[in-house]
Design a protein around this motif. Sequence first.
Motif, PDB file in Angstrom:
ATOM      1  N   TRP A  88      32.514  69.604  78.649  1.00 20.95           N
ATOM      2  CA  TRP A  88      31.800  68.794  78.451  1.00 20.95           C
ATOM      3  C   TRP A  88      32.239  68.383  76.902  1.00 20.95           C
ATOM      4  O   TRP A  88      31.142  69.588  76.804  1.00 20.95           O
ATOM      5  CB  TRP A  88      31.135  68.284  79.346  1.00 20.95           C
ATOM      6  CG  TRP A  88      31.575  67.951  80.717  1.00 20.95           C
ATOM      7  CD1 TRP A  88      31.878  69.532  81.565  1.00 20.95           C
ATOM      8  CD2 TRP A  88      32.327  67.463  82.315  1.00 20.95           C
ATOM      9  NE1 TRP A  88      31.661  69.135  82.671  1.00 20.95           N
ATOM     10  CE2 TRP A  88      32.444  67.759  82.871  1.00 20.95           C
ATOM     11  CE3 TRP A  88      32.701  65.832  81.196  1.00 20.95           C
ATOM     12  CZ2 TRP A  88      33.224  67.052  84.211  1.00 20.95           C
ATOM     13  CZ3 TRP A  88      33.445  65.161  82.679  1.00 20.95           C
ATOM     14  CH2 TRP A  88      33.790  65.863  84.125  1.00 20.95           C
ATOM     15  N   ASN A  89      32.173  67.201  76.181  1.00 16.10           N
ATOM     16  CA  ASN A  89      31.883  66.408  75.069  1.00 16.10           C
ATOM     17  C   ASN A  89      30.915  66.356  74.682  1.00 16.10           C
ATOM     18  O   ASN A  89      29.801  65.801  76.239  1.00 16.10           O
ATOM     19  CB  ASN A  89      33.035  65.895  75.016  1.00 16.10           C
ATOM     20  CG  ASN A  89      32.826  65.294  73.670  1.00 16.10           C
ATOM     21  OD1 ASN A  89      32.508  66.382  72.384  1.00 16.10           O
ATOM     22  ND2 ASN A  89      32.859  63.539  72.842  1.00 16.10           N
TER      23      ASN A  89
ATOM     24  N   VAL B  13      25.920  72.939  87.291  1.00 12.29           N
ATOM     25  CA  VAL B  13      26.531  73.755  86.919  1.00 12.29           C
ATOM     26  C   VAL B  13      28.161  73.449  87.886  1.00 12.29           C
ATOM     27  O   VAL B  13      29.046  73.378  88.111  1.00 12.29           O
ATOM     28  CB  VAL B  13      26.593  75.798  88.038  1.00 12.29           C
ATOM     29  CG1 VAL B  13      26.917  75.611  89.411  1.00 12.29           C
ATOM     30  CG2 VAL B  13      28.107  76.399  87.079  1.00 12.29           C
TER      31      VAL B  13
ATOM     32  N   GLY C 140      30.155  62.679  80.803  1.00 11.08           N
ATOM     33  CA  GLY C 140      29.583  64.364  81.065  1.00 11.08           C
ATOM     34  C   GLY C 140      29.247  63.874  82.729  1.00 11.08           C
ATOM     35  O   GLY C 140      29.227  63.071  83.146  1.00 11.08           O
ATOM     36  N   PRO C 141      28.711  65.226  82.753  1.00 13.56           N
ATOM     37  CA  PRO C 141      27.504  65.573  84.656  1.00 13.56           C
ATOM     38  C   PRO C 141      26.430  64.656  84.393  1.00 13.56           C
ATOM     39  O   PRO C 141      25.712  65.320  83.974  1.00 13.56           O
ATOM     40  CB  PRO C 141      28.131  67.026  84.365  1.00 13.56           C
ATOM     41  CG  PRO C 141      27.975  67.290  83.248  1.00 13.56           C
ATOM     42  CD  PRO C 141      28.660  67.071  82.644  1.00 13.56           C
ATOM     43  N   GLY C 142      26.607  64.114  85.641  1.00 14.41           N
ATOM     44  CA  GLY C 142      25.465  63.544  85.843  1.00 14.41           C
ATOM     45  C   GLY C 142      24.289  62.492  84.614  1.00 14.41           C
ATOM     46  O   GLY C 142      23.663  62.052  85.155  1.00 14.41           O
ATOM     47  N   GLN C 143      25.191  62.626  83.752  1.00 13.62           N
ATOM     48  CA  GLN C 143      24.028  61.382  82.830  1.00 13.62           C
ATOM     49  C   GLN C 143      25.460  60.272  82.157  1.00 13.62           C
ATOM     50  O   GLN C 143      26.193  61.057  81.911  1.00 13.62           O
ATOM     51  CB  GLN C 143      23.688  62.624  81.519  1.00 13.62           C
ATOM     52  CG  GLN C 143      22.627  62.661  81.764  1.00 13.62           C
ATOM     53  CD  GLN C 143      22.090  63.417  80.972  1.00 13.62           C
ATOM     54  OE1 GLN C 143      22.127  62.530  79.595  1.00 13.62           O
ATOM     55  NE2 GLN C 143      21.080  65.269  80.790  1.00 13.62           N
TER      56      GLN C 143
ATOM     57  N   SER D 237      34.897  60.422  81.288  1.00 13.22           N
ATOM     58  CA  SER D 237      32.748  60.086  81.324  1.00 13.22           C
ATOM     59  C   SER D 237      32.328  60.605  80.300  1.00 13.22           C
ATOM     60  O   SER D 237      33.238  61.977  79.966  1.00 13.22           O
ATOM     61  CB  SER D 237      33.127  59.795  82.662  1.00 13.22           C
ATOM     62  OG  SER D 237      32.940  62.029  83.076  1.00 13.22           O
TER      63      SER D 237
ATOM     64  N   TRP E 287      28.379  72.409  77.280  1.00 11.30           N
ATOM     65  CA  TRP E 287      27.749  71.743  78.677  1.00 11.30           C
ATOM     66  C   TRP E 287      29.308  72.056  79.604  1.00 11.30           C
ATOM     67  O   TRP E 287      30.054  71.380  79.439  1.00 11.30           O
ATOM     68  CB  TRP E 287      28.043  70.036  78.610  1.00 11.30           C
ATOM     69  CG  TRP E 287      27.204  69.526  79.526  1.00 11.30           C
ATOM     70  CD1 TRP E 287      27.552  69.570  80.624  1.00 11.30           C
ATOM     71  CD2 TRP E 287      26.660  67.732  78.918  1.00 11.30           C
ATOM     72  NE1 TRP E 287      26.467  68.830  80.994  1.00 11.30           N
ATOM     73  CE2 TRP E 287      26.744  67.696  80.602  1.00 11.30           C
ATOM     74  CE3 TRP E 287      26.496  67.058  78.260  1.00 11.30           C
ATOM     75  CZ2 TRP E 287      26.470  66.669  80.607  1.00 11.30           C
ATOM     76  CZ3 TRP E 287      26.243  65.971  78.519  1.00 11.30           C
ATOM     77  CH2 TRP E 287      25.959  65.321  79.746  1.00 11.30           C
ATOM     78  N   ALA E 288      28.298  72.991  80.535  1.00  6.14           N
ATOM     79  CA  ALA E 288      29.403  73.744  81.195  1.00  6.14           C
ATOM     80  C   ALA E 288      30.021  73.389  82.782  1.00  6.14           C
ATOM     81  O   ALA E 288      28.373  72.904  83.547  1.00  6.14           O
ATOM     82  CB  ALA E 288      30.137  75.865  80.904  1.00  6.14           C
ATOM     83  N   THR E 289      30.807  72.955  83.261  1.00  8.98           N
ATOM     84  CA  THR E 289      31.403  72.912  85.137  1.00  8.98           C
ATOM     85  C   THR E 289      31.794  74.340  85.358  1.00  8.98           C
ATOM     86  O   THR E 289      32.928  73.901  85.036  1.00  8.98           O
ATOM     87  CB  THR E 289      30.618  71.144  85.608  1.00  8.98           C
ATOM     88  OG1 THR E 289      32.347  70.691  85.030  1.00  8.98           O
ATOM     89  CG2 THR E 289      29.820  70.657  85.444  1.00  8.98           C
TER      90      THR E 289
ATOM     91  N   LYS F 221      29.300  69.429  89.054  1.00  4.79           N
ATOM     92  CA  LYS F 221      28.845  67.884  88.419  1.00  4.79           C
ATOM     93  C   LYS F 221      29.340  66.930  90.303  1.00  4.79           C
ATOM     94  O   LYS F 221      30.200  67.691  91.569  1.00  4.79           O
ATOM     95  CB  LYS F 221      30.438  67.446  88.068  1.00  4.79           C
ATOM     96  CG  LYS F 221      30.521  65.802  87.317  1.00  4.79           C
ATOM     97  CD  LYS F 221      31.439  65.469  86.416  1.00  4.79           C
ATOM     98  CE  LYS F 221      31.857  64.037  85.798  1.00  4.79           C
ATOM     99  NZ  LYS F 221      31.802  63.290  87.108  1.00  4.79           N
TER     100      LYS F 221
END
Lengths: 188, 127
Positions: free
Chosen positions: B38-39, A71, B118-121, B116, B99-101, A73
Amino acid sequence: MAKAFKYGLKGITGFLEPAERELLRSLIDDVISMLQPEDRTGQDPLAALIGLDMDVAEPTDRAVKRLLPNVVKDDGAASLEFRQLTERSLRETKIGALRAAALDLDKDEIVLTPEGARHWSMALNDVRLVLAERLDIRDEADAEHVHRMQDWSQAEDVESYLALVYNFTTWLQESLVQAMLQSMESRR
Amino acid sequence: MTISVAPGPDTQEGIRTGTAESTDSLTAPDIPWNLVIWNDPVNLMSYVSYVFQSYFGYSETKANKLMMEVHKKGRSIVAAGSKEQVERHAVAMHGFGLWATVEKASGGTGGNSGKSGGPGQGKGKRG
């Protein structure tokens, strides 16, 4: 052949052949088994009761991680803390939608209430997210590459078969969401 | 995001923009947390718009505008509020498979510069 979902007098309806229903059922079962929390003996029963899970960890399987993403980043610690509070109920929400969709697969003709349609759209989305990880869809170009695979007579290996299954579920979800948007529009 | 049938939701953009609340006002400095979507190449554009309309109660115009921002810029701030509020939204979005943060508002920049994947990948190359 399956018929696209449509919005009409009876609500949102669709039609699936027995083989298609069998396929969807097994896909849904796969995703449910990925989401089922491990049965941990020795877990604090009170914590379990209120949905807390102090033993939770960031998923190692990429597909599971896509279903249950971090949740925050670039902040594993904050994300983990959030998982302890929310992941169990998120898994249950997803499993609930998947089970509801699977129950509707008992008949050829599918008639959905707005709530049922929402469950179906969530279930199909989760199925597609898992298939997309298995197909290694990382960007729009990958998605386009998979999307070009439309001919079942070309299915000669696991990847092309998975691609066809992915495209079928994409088509089904798109028709469902269009019907849901129409239904929402008519209720406004 | 992906289009499986016909594109088109964006064709109505601008017709009713006056009725939607401005997204700019939601990133004001006094509102400390943002919900970011995120996309990704899997979620359907129609589905993302449906989620924005049905969950947040956004108009079709506003939902499509935010959806196109996710699609084109890689991310979009779709809601703002207290930490608890945006966290609750994030769980709901994860329930839908989006895909939510959550992130602290950076103070009026709009925060949409990120592009970018997305988060983490990262974007893995095939083959």
